[in-house]
Design a protein around this motif. Structure first.
Motif, PDB file in Angstrom:
ATOM      1  N   UNK A  62       0.863  -1.192   0.000  1.00  0.00           N
ATOM      2  CA  UNK A  62       0.000   0.000   0.000  1.00  0.00           C
ATOM      3  C   UNK A  62       0.892   1.232   0.000  1.00  0.00           C
ATOM      4  N   UNK A  63       1.617   1.447  -1.092  1.00  0.00           N
ATOM      5  CA  UNK A  63       2.657   2.477  -1.097  1.00  0.00           C
ATOM      6  C   UNK A  63       2.124   3.888  -1.303  1.00  0.00           C
ATOM      7  N   UNK A  64       2.756   4.835  -0.633  1.00  0.00           N
ATOM      8  CA  UNK A  64       2.572   6.224  -1.029  1.00  0.00           C
ATOM      9  C   UNK A  64       3.670   6.572  -2.029  1.00  0.00           C
ATOM     10  N   UNK A  65       3.667   7.800  -2.473  1.00  0.00           N
ATOM     11  CA  UNK A  65       4.556   8.175  -3.560  1.00  0.00           C
ATOM     12  C   UNK A  65       6.018   8.287  -3.152  1.00  0.00           C
ATOM     13  N   UNK A  66       6.302   8.233  -1.855  1.00  0.00           N
ATOM     14  CA  UNK A  66       7.659   8.447  -1.379  1.00  0.00           C
ATOM     15  C   UNK A  66       8.423   7.155  -1.082  1.00  0.00           C
ATOM     16  N   UNK A  67       7.766   6.000  -1.176  1.00  0.00           N
ATOM     17  CA  UNK A  67       8.454   4.758  -0.849  1.00  0.00           C
ATOM     18  C   UNK A  67       9.522   4.452  -1.905  1.00  0.00           C
ATOM     19  N   UNK A  68      10.462   3.598  -1.546  1.00  0.00           N
ATOM     20  CA  UNK A  68      11.503   3.184  -2.477  1.00  0.00           C
ATOM     21  C   UNK A  68      10.941   2.133  -3.433  1.00  0.00           C
ATOM     22  N   UNK A  69      11.030   2.382  -4.713  1.00  0.00           N
ATOM     23  CA  UNK A  69      10.526   1.453  -5.716  1.00  0.00           C
ATOM     24  C   UNK A  69      11.577   0.384  -6.021  1.00  0.00           C
ATOM     25  N   UNK A  70      11.108  -0.820  -6.236  1.00  0.00           N
ATOM     26  CA  UNK A  70      11.997  -1.931  -6.585  1.00  0.00           C
ATOM     27  C   UNK A  70      11.305  -2.817  -7.610  1.00  0.00           C
ATOM     28  N   UNK A  71      11.119  -2.300  -8.831  1.00  0.00           N
ATOM     29  CA  UNK A  71      10.355  -3.044  -9.833  1.00  0.00           C
ATOM     30  C   UNK A  71      11.127  -4.220 -10.398  1.00  0.00           C
ATOM     31  N   UNK A  72      10.374  -5.208 -10.896  1.00  0.00           N
ATOM     32  CA  UNK A  72      10.943  -6.369 -11.579  1.00  0.00           C
ATOM     33  C   UNK A  72      10.164  -6.580 -12.875  1.00  0.00           C
ATOM     34  N   UNK A  73      10.835  -7.060 -13.897  1.00  0.00           N
ATOM     35  CA  UNK A  73      10.208  -7.240 -15.206  1.00  0.00           C
ATOM     36  C   UNK A  73      10.553  -6.087 -16.131  1.00  0.00           C
ATOM     37  N   UNK A  74      10.680  -6.370 -17.423  1.00  0.00           N
ATOM     38  CA  UNK A  74      11.098  -5.359 -18.407  1.00  0.00           C
ATOM     39  C   UNK A  74      10.170  -4.153 -18.413  1.00  0.00           C
TER      40      UNK A  74
END
Length: 281
Positions: A94-106
């Motif tokens: 349930x992220x707000x806009x300030x969390x650290x993103x860690x995406x996976x996938x192209x």
């Protein structure tokens, strides 16, 4: 003040341009017509790279840079970039806009890279920007494929009396396309510059519940089956967006998920913007 729309032939772009005055820029044109821009050009999922390993990089990064350069040369003041909740990755539920993103996938990785390129480019050249991260948008006129919209595709299967399978407890922040376009318009007009906004409802809704409702509405003979989530699943199982920043602009969703599913299955009066404008009460 006019608005140039890149990606106006896609599902969201077509719907948005049916609701709001904007100049839809042809696909082969780089130059905008206004000093405000809304950018929607993008691939749509994390599987396209299996067919073409370059498509996400070209579409989400190279095409963006070409248009950023054209916008700078044309004197654009504000660049509104539409991104995706996929950038948050599996570690955020349930992220707000300030969390650290860690995406996976192209797709996810290139969307996050596109956000960062947009910020860096705009900061370097004195262009204002906004990043808009969309939740799961549904409710358009296109049933589509699993790549374009899994909810639409699965409802289409139920309509054909086919069995469908969903992961146990998989939940998403579903936002109707009308509400998504309303939120996009609001952020473009009133959102703080050089800021990021989550575009959703703030509610986690189980996909299986949506399909159970659709099965009943359609009188489908297909079954809604459940399976365990695979260990290598690349997104959060239970997910919603923290939309407090959007809500503080005064945004409130108009179409609840049950109403949206009912319309998608039976009435489809909200599925195109012309019908929305003439028939919604």
């Amino acid at each position: 003040m006019g608005l140039s729309l890149y990606g106006g032939t896609g599902i969201i772009g077509t719907y948005f341009s049916g609701l709001y005055d904007c100049n839809s820029i042809p696909r082969n044109q780089l130059e905008p017509l206004d000093d405000e821009v809304l950018y929607l050009i993008s691939t749509t999922d994390n599987t396209t790279f299996k067919e073409d390993p370059f498509i996400d990089v070209d579409t989400n990064l190279m095409q963006l840079m070409r248009r950023l350069e054209a916008c700078r040369n044309a004197g654009v003041k504000t660049f509104n970039f539409v991104s995706s909740w996929f950038v948050y990755g599996s570690g955020n539920s349930c992220p707000n806009e300030e969390v650290i993103c860690d995406p996976k996938g192209f797709y996810s990785v290139t969307k996050y890279a596109a956000e960062k390129l947009c910020r860096e480019y705009c900061n370097t050249h004195g262009i204002y920007y906004r990043i808009l991260r969309l939740g799961n948008v549904y409710g358009s006129s296109d049933y589509g494929s699993t790549k374009r919209n899994a909810l639409h595709h699965l409802i289409g299967c139920l309509k054909s009396h086919e069995d469908v399978t969903v992961y146990i407890n998989l939940s998403r922040d579903f936002i109707h396309i009308l509400d998504a376009c309303r939120a996009i318009d609001l952020v473009c007009k009133q959102g703080n510059i050089n800021s990021t906004y989550n575009i959703g409802t703030g509610i986690a809704t189980r996909l299986g519940d949506c399909l159970d409702q659709a099965k009943e509405l359609l009188g489908s003979q297909g079954c809604v089956l459940r399976s365990n989530v695979p260990s290598d699943y690349e997104q959060a199982v239970r997910f919603s967006l923290d939309c407090g920043r959007l809500f503080r602009l005064g945004f409130e969703p108009q179409i609840a998920i049950k109403q949206g599913i009912t319309d998608l299955c039976l009435n489809r009066k909200f599925c195109t913007p012309d019908r929305t404008l003439t028939e919604q009460k």
